[in-house]
Design a protein around this motif. Structure first.
Motif, PDB file in Angstrom:
ATOM      1  N   GLU A  38      -1.169   7.534 -13.593  1.00 60.27           N
ATOM      2  CA  GLU A  38      -1.348   6.123 -13.223  1.00 60.27           C
ATOM      3  C   GLU A  38       0.007   5.456 -13.025  1.00 60.27           C
ATOM      4  OE1 GLU A  38      -4.234   4.183 -12.678  1.00 60.27           O
ATOM      5  OE2 GLU A  38      -4.863   6.272 -12.451  1.00 60.27           O
ATOM      6  N   GLY A  39       0.326   5.083 -11.799  1.00 58.30           N
ATOM      7  CA  GLY A  39       1.600   4.415 -11.537  1.00 58.30           C
ATOM      8  C   GLY A  39       1.472   2.914 -11.682  1.00 58.30           C
ATOM      9  N   SER A  40       2.611   2.253 -11.918  1.00 63.22           N
ATOM     10  CA  SER A  40       2.619   0.783 -11.970  1.00 63.22           C
ATOM     11  C   SER A  40       2.358   0.220 -10.574  1.00 63.22           C
ATOM     12  CB  SER A  40       3.969   0.279 -12.473  1.00 63.22           C
ATOM     13  OG  SER A  40       4.972   0.517 -11.498  1.00 63.22           O
ATOM     14  N   ILE A  41       1.977  -1.040 -10.524  1.00 64.39           N
ATOM     15  CA  ILE A  41       1.775  -1.703  -9.228  1.00 64.39           C
ATOM     16  C   ILE A  41       3.063  -1.690  -8.421  1.00 64.39           C
ATOM     17  CG2 ILE A  41       1.355  -3.958  -8.149  1.00 64.39           C
ATOM     18  CD1 ILE A  41      -0.749  -4.411 -10.430  1.00 64.39           C
ATOM     19  N   ALA A  42       4.188  -1.931  -9.090  1.00 66.17           N
ATOM     20  CA  ALA A  42       5.490  -1.946  -8.402  1.00 66.17           C
ATOM     21  C   ALA A  42       5.815  -0.575  -7.808  1.00 66.17           C
ATOM     22  CB  ALA A  42       6.587  -2.381  -9.364  1.00 66.17           C
ATOM     23  N   ALA A  43       5.540   0.476  -8.573  1.00 65.13           N
ATOM     24  CA  ALA A  43       5.823   1.835  -8.101  1.00 65.13           C
ATOM     25  C   ALA A  43       4.939   2.178  -6.901  1.00 65.13           C
ATOM     26  CB  ALA A  43       5.594   2.838  -9.230  1.00 65.13           C
ATOM     27  N   LYS A  44       3.650   1.842  -7.000  1.00 62.29           N
ATOM     28  CA  LYS A  44       2.715   2.128  -5.904  1.00 62.29           C
ATOM     29  C   LYS A  44       3.113   1.357  -4.639  1.00 62.29           C
ATOM     30  CE  LYS A  44      -1.121   1.679  -8.572  1.00 62.29           C
ATOM     31  NZ  LYS A  44      -2.411   1.976  -9.231  1.00 62.29           N
ATOM     32  N   ARG A  45       3.548   0.107  -4.842  1.00 64.24           N
ATOM     33  CA  ARG A  45       3.957  -0.722  -3.698  1.00 64.24           C
ATOM     34  C   ARG A  45       5.196  -0.135  -3.011  1.00 64.24           C
ATOM     35  NH1 ARG A  45       7.416  -5.307  -3.176  1.00 64.24           N
ATOM     36  NH2 ARG A  45       6.837  -6.519  -1.328  1.00 64.24           N
ATOM     37  N   LEU A  46       6.190   0.272  -3.804  1.00 65.16           N
ATOM     38  CA  LEU A  46       7.403   0.859  -3.221  1.00 65.16           C
ATOM     39  C   LEU A  46       7.064   2.115  -2.421  1.00 65.16           C
ATOM     40  CD1 LEU A  46      10.516   1.001  -2.916  1.00 65.16           C
ATOM     41  CD2 LEU A  46      10.536   2.375  -5.017  1.00 65.16           C
ATOM     42  N   CYS A  47       6.238   2.985  -2.978  1.00 67.34           N
ATOM     43  CA  CYS A  47       5.887   4.241  -2.291  1.00 67.34           C
ATOM     44  C   CYS A  47       5.120   3.967  -0.999  1.00 67.34           C
ATOM     45  CB  CYS A  47       5.076   5.147  -3.212  1.00 67.34           C
ATOM     46  SG  CYS A  47       6.011   5.768  -4.614  1.00 67.34           S
ATOM     47  N   ALA A  48       4.150   3.048  -1.072  1.00 65.53           N
ATOM     48  CA  ALA A  48       3.323   2.742   0.101  1.00 65.53           C
ATOM     49  C   ALA A  48       4.140   2.090   1.208  1.00 65.53           C
ATOM     50  CB  ALA A  48       2.163   1.831  -0.302  1.00 65.53           C
ATOM     51  N   LEU A  49       5.022   1.156   0.840  1.00 68.76           N
ATOM     52  CA  LEU A  49       5.787   0.445   1.862  1.00 68.76           C
ATOM     53  C   LEU A  49       6.918   1.305   2.432  1.00 68.76           C
ATOM     54  CD1 LEU A  49       5.716  -3.132   0.308  1.00 68.76           C
ATOM     55  CD2 LEU A  49       4.471  -2.311   2.312  1.00 68.76           C
ATOM     56  N   THR A  50       7.417   2.258   1.659  1.00 72.24           N
ATOM     57  CA  THR A  50       8.412   3.200   2.195  1.00 72.24           C
ATOM     58  C   THR A  50       7.762   4.106   3.232  1.00 72.24           C
ATOM     59  OG1 THR A  50       9.709   3.124   0.151  1.00 72.24           O
ATOM     60  CG2 THR A  50      10.085   5.002   1.604  1.00 72.24           C
ATOM     61  N   TYR A  51       6.526   4.528   2.957  1.00 67.17           N
ATOM     62  CA  TYR A  51       5.744   5.308   3.924  1.00 67.17           C
ATOM     63  C   TYR A  51       5.573   4.508   5.219  1.00 67.17           C
ATOM     64  CZ  TYR A  51       1.643   7.879   5.750  1.00 67.17           C
ATOM     65  OH  TYR A  51       0.766   8.594   6.526  1.00 67.17           O
ATOM     66  N   GLU A  52       5.206   3.246   5.058  1.00 67.61           N
ATOM     67  CA  GLU A  52       5.011   2.391   6.224  1.00 67.61           C
ATOM     68  C   GLU A  52       6.323   2.189   6.994  1.00 67.61           C
ATOM     69  OE1 GLU A  52       2.907  -1.879   7.160  1.00 67.61           O
ATOM     70  OE2 GLU A  52       2.444  -0.916   5.240  1.00 67.61           O
ATOM     71  N   ALA A  53       7.425   2.062   6.271  1.00 68.98           N
ATOM     72  CA  ALA A  53       8.742   1.893   6.907  1.00 68.98           C
ATOM     73  C   ALA A  53       9.092   3.110   7.758  1.00 68.98           C
ATOM     74  CB  ALA A  53       9.813   1.659   5.847  1.00 68.98           C
ATOM     75  N   MET A  54       8.852   4.306   7.215  1.00 70.21           N
ATOM     76  CA  MET A  54       9.099   5.534   7.993  1.00 70.21           C
ATOM     77  C   MET A  54       8.326   5.490   9.310  1.00 70.21           C
ATOM     78  SD  MET A  54       7.998   9.478   7.177  1.00 70.21           S
ATOM     79  CE  MET A  54       6.271   8.980   7.064  1.00 70.21           C
ATOM     80  N   TRP A  55       7.034   5.120   9.245  1.00 69.35           N
ATOM     81  CA  TRP A  55       6.209   5.085  10.454  1.00 69.35           C
ATOM     82  C   TRP A  55       6.646   3.993  11.423  1.00 69.35           C
ATOM     83  CZ3 TRP A  55       3.721   8.880  12.407  1.00 69.35           C
ATOM     84  CH2 TRP A  55       3.210   9.889  11.582  1.00 69.35           C
TER      85      TRP A  55
END
Length: 261
Positions: free
Chosen positions: A122-139
């Motif tokens: 279970e990741g923190s909200i901050a961790a999940k947000r960073l991972c998701a938005l980094t994925y979006e940034a790559m795309w």
């Protein structure tokens, strides 16, 4: 002058095959990334699959660019505030850790290079947000790829998106051309100005792999107990860092991603 190799025909097919194998390794590892598993165990799984099942070579193993000691493992595993090039070890992953797993395979001389973020338990909200938005940034960067666009367009799209979210872009590491060599021209910066740098032409193959920090962009060598392992880079402020990576071909009409799951 910059010598950028252009891939055609069978060369594209070779790169496509290598990219597929690299993403296959990450698919294989996915169910194993959970609390209590060590990155050493993940490395062993990846190594055995690459060598014995795929009949390929793990590019990082013994890789030694000028000024570096040979890299001792077959994948890179960068945890939490580690930015890149973390070396697998026997420390078990903990609930809430985030980890980037970076895989590069060589098949028939061609390189496939890709990385993904994994949230352990279970990741923190901050961790999940960073991972998701980094994925979006790559795309956002990949979406700019087409003939006539420029490398600066890719970097600009990534930078604007990430900074708008309150994140920062690591500047010291960038994407790179790839083919029969692990790293070749051009360099693909993840920040910059639109309409600048090299023009994209069909047949160019390179990685897009932004490293994005939750805090400041400053990084340093990871000196655990005064020792440096020669590779691991961390955020200076110990903030979380995330990265995603794909290998991309410039086609006649846009792009093709070789490393999709």
């Amino acid at each position: 002058p910059m010598t950028i190799t252009l891939k055609t025909g069978d060369e594209v097919e070779g790169m496509r095959a290598a990219g597929r194998l690299a993403s296959e390794v990450l698919d294989l590892l996915t169910p194993h990334v959970k609390p209590g598993v060590s990155t050493e165990q993940l490395d062993r799984l990846a190594h055995d699959h690459i060598v014995h099942v795929q009949g390929a070579v793990p590019a990082p193993l013994n890789y030694a660019p000028p000024g570096y000691i040979p890299y001792p493992k077959s994948i890179c595993t960068s945890i939490n505030h580690q930015v890149c090039h973390g070396i697998p070890n026997d420390r078990p992953l903990k609930n809430g850790d985030i980890v980037n797993i970076d895989v590069t395979v060589i098949k028939d001389g061609w390189h496939g290079d890709t990385s993904r973020m994994f949230i352990v338990g279970e990741g923190s909200i901050a961790a999940k947000r960073l991972c998701a938005l980094t994925y979006e940034a790559m795309w956002k960067g990949i979406a700019k790829v087409r003939p006539g666009a420029r490398l600066g367009d890719i970097g600009h799209a990534i930078q604007m998106f990430a900074e708008h979210q309150g994140f920062s872009i690591v500047r010291e590491f960038c994407g790179h051309g790839i083919g029969t060599k692990f790293h070749e021209e051009p360099q693909v910066l993840h920040y910059g100005r639109p309409g600048t740098l090299e023009a994209l032409v069909p047949g160019m193959v390179f990685t897009v792999e932004p490293m994005i920090n939750a805090g400041r962009r400053d990084i340093r060598e990871d000196r655990k107990g005064g020792q440096y392992d020669g590779w691991t880079i961390v955020t200076k402020d110990r903030s979380l860092s995330a990265q995603w990576e794909h290998t991309v071909l410039v086609t006649d009409t846009g792009y093709e991603v070789f490393t999709l799951s």
